[in-house]
Design an enzyme around this catalytic site. Sequence first.
Site, PDB file in Angstrom:
ATOM      1  N   LYS A 107       0.904  -1.230   0.099  1.00  0.00           N
ATOM      2  CA  LYS A 107      -0.049  -0.066   0.126  1.00  0.00           C
ATOM      3  C   LYS A 107       0.891   0.986   0.072  1.00  0.00           C
ATOM      4  O   LYS A 107       1.844   1.331   0.831  1.00  0.00           O
ATOM      5  CB  LYS A 107      -0.905   0.213   1.127  1.00  0.00           C
ATOM      6  CG  LYS A 107      -2.016  -1.030   1.043  1.00  0.00           C
ATOM      7  CD  LYS A 107      -2.947  -0.484   0.107  1.00  0.00           C
ATOM      8  CE  LYS A 107      -4.103  -1.899   0.256  1.00  0.00           C
ATOM      9  NZ  LYS A 107      -5.390  -1.260  -0.930  1.00  0.00           N
ATOM     10  N   GLU A 164      -1.321  -0.671  -9.198  1.00  0.00           N
ATOM     11  CA  GLU A 164      -2.725  -0.612  -9.043  1.00  0.00           C
ATOM     12  C   GLU A 164      -3.197   0.820  -8.752  1.00  0.00           C
ATOM     13  O   GLU A 164      -3.003   1.360  -7.859  1.00  0.00           O
ATOM     14  CB  GLU A 164      -3.307  -1.483  -8.194  1.00  0.00           C
ATOM     15  CG  GLU A 164      -4.538  -1.846  -7.810  1.00  0.00           C
ATOM     16  CD  GLU A 164      -4.960  -3.060  -6.934  1.00  0.00           C
ATOM     17  OE1 GLU A 164      -6.007  -2.857  -6.182  1.00  0.00           O
ATOM     18  OE2 GLU A 164      -3.975  -3.943  -6.798  1.00  0.00           O
ATOM     19  N   LYS A 214     -13.436  -8.185  -7.776  1.00  0.00           N
ATOM     20  CA  LYS A 214     -13.736  -8.637  -6.597  1.00  0.00           C
ATOM     21  C   LYS A 214     -14.936  -9.375  -6.541  1.00  0.00           C
ATOM     22  O   LYS A 214     -16.040  -8.819  -6.992  1.00  0.00           O
ATOM     23  CB  LYS A 214     -13.420  -7.820  -5.655  1.00  0.00           C
ATOM     24  CG  LYS A 214     -11.938  -7.243  -5.585  1.00  0.00           C
ATOM     25  CD  LYS A 214     -11.778  -5.951  -4.615  1.00  0.00           C
ATOM     26  CE  LYS A 214     -10.382  -5.765  -4.429  1.00  0.00           C
ATOM     27  NZ  LYS A 214     -10.068  -4.520  -3.395  1.00  0.00           N
TER      28      LYS A 214
END
Length: 326
Positions: A107, A164, A214
């Site tokens: 992250k 991403e 997802k």
Amino acid sequence: MLPTLDDLLATVHVVTLPMVTRFRGVDTREALLFEGPQGWSEFSPFTEYDDAEAAAWLRAAIDFGWEPAPGILRTRIDVNATVPAVDPHEVAGVLARFPGCRTAKVKVAEPGQTLTDDVARVRAVRDAIGAEGRIRIDANGLWNVDEAEHAIHALVEFDLEYVEQPCGSIDELAQIRERTHYLDLPIAADESVRKAEDPLAVARAGAADILVIKAQPLGGIRAALGIIAEAGLPVVVSSALDTSVGLSMGAYLAAAVPELEFDCGLGTASLLAADVTTDPLVPSDGSITVRRVVPDAVLGGAHAASVDRRDWWLARLARTHALLAG
């Protein structure tokens, strides 16, 4: 066929699970579970999502609980480690919770932190996993185009697998993809798929090289497989910080994808300090098994949600069910 609200309430449990490390700005993860004819399923849209967005998550939960899973092509799914926005000295401890994982998603762009923090964290990950390991970074759409370009140039030395959601909008993704094309660094889209009115728009615009898929936000396994087939791009099947019950839904989705080139983001049960089962779906030798998960006595024990949080989730369930029924 949509089960009645009473059908869902007959087996419902609401849990609040502590996390090992603060992630997405929270220290606990709440989820609502119920059992259908095919097994246990999970409804766990993040608390800030409105009912219209949450309804897709309920559709997914019902699909997984009431409909047979599609045929699977593999019984184990290779997964990545997930490294929250931690200090560099904490990286090794995080990675140790993902035994055998050859890929780490890191992250970046955490509010309150700087690019210097991101560089230090990614460097610590590279040092920990070695030259053969794979690193992907996730900005959750928090950079503008200029910030993303600057950050990518600062981080590209660590041999990134892909970036991403560097920016929030499809137009911005297209711009940063064009600006960094010469680096041969793929751009992956997550929020531009799962939070979009049209999850295929980013693929049609040529704004991403990879789609992060997802199951819960996209309305279930079948809906997600339809998006994958129509998009025609490589995909990474990922989770939304689910319990092991929700992760089993993601595992069945990943098992049904015809071509699965990348390690998947389905190892996130390792970020939970407790789960709904004593046999959680955590990585072993870098992968997870494709299986249904049955919650155990923890549901009625220390991790059952408080009365007010249970009432909040039951009210949310009723409202989103009404949207689906309507």
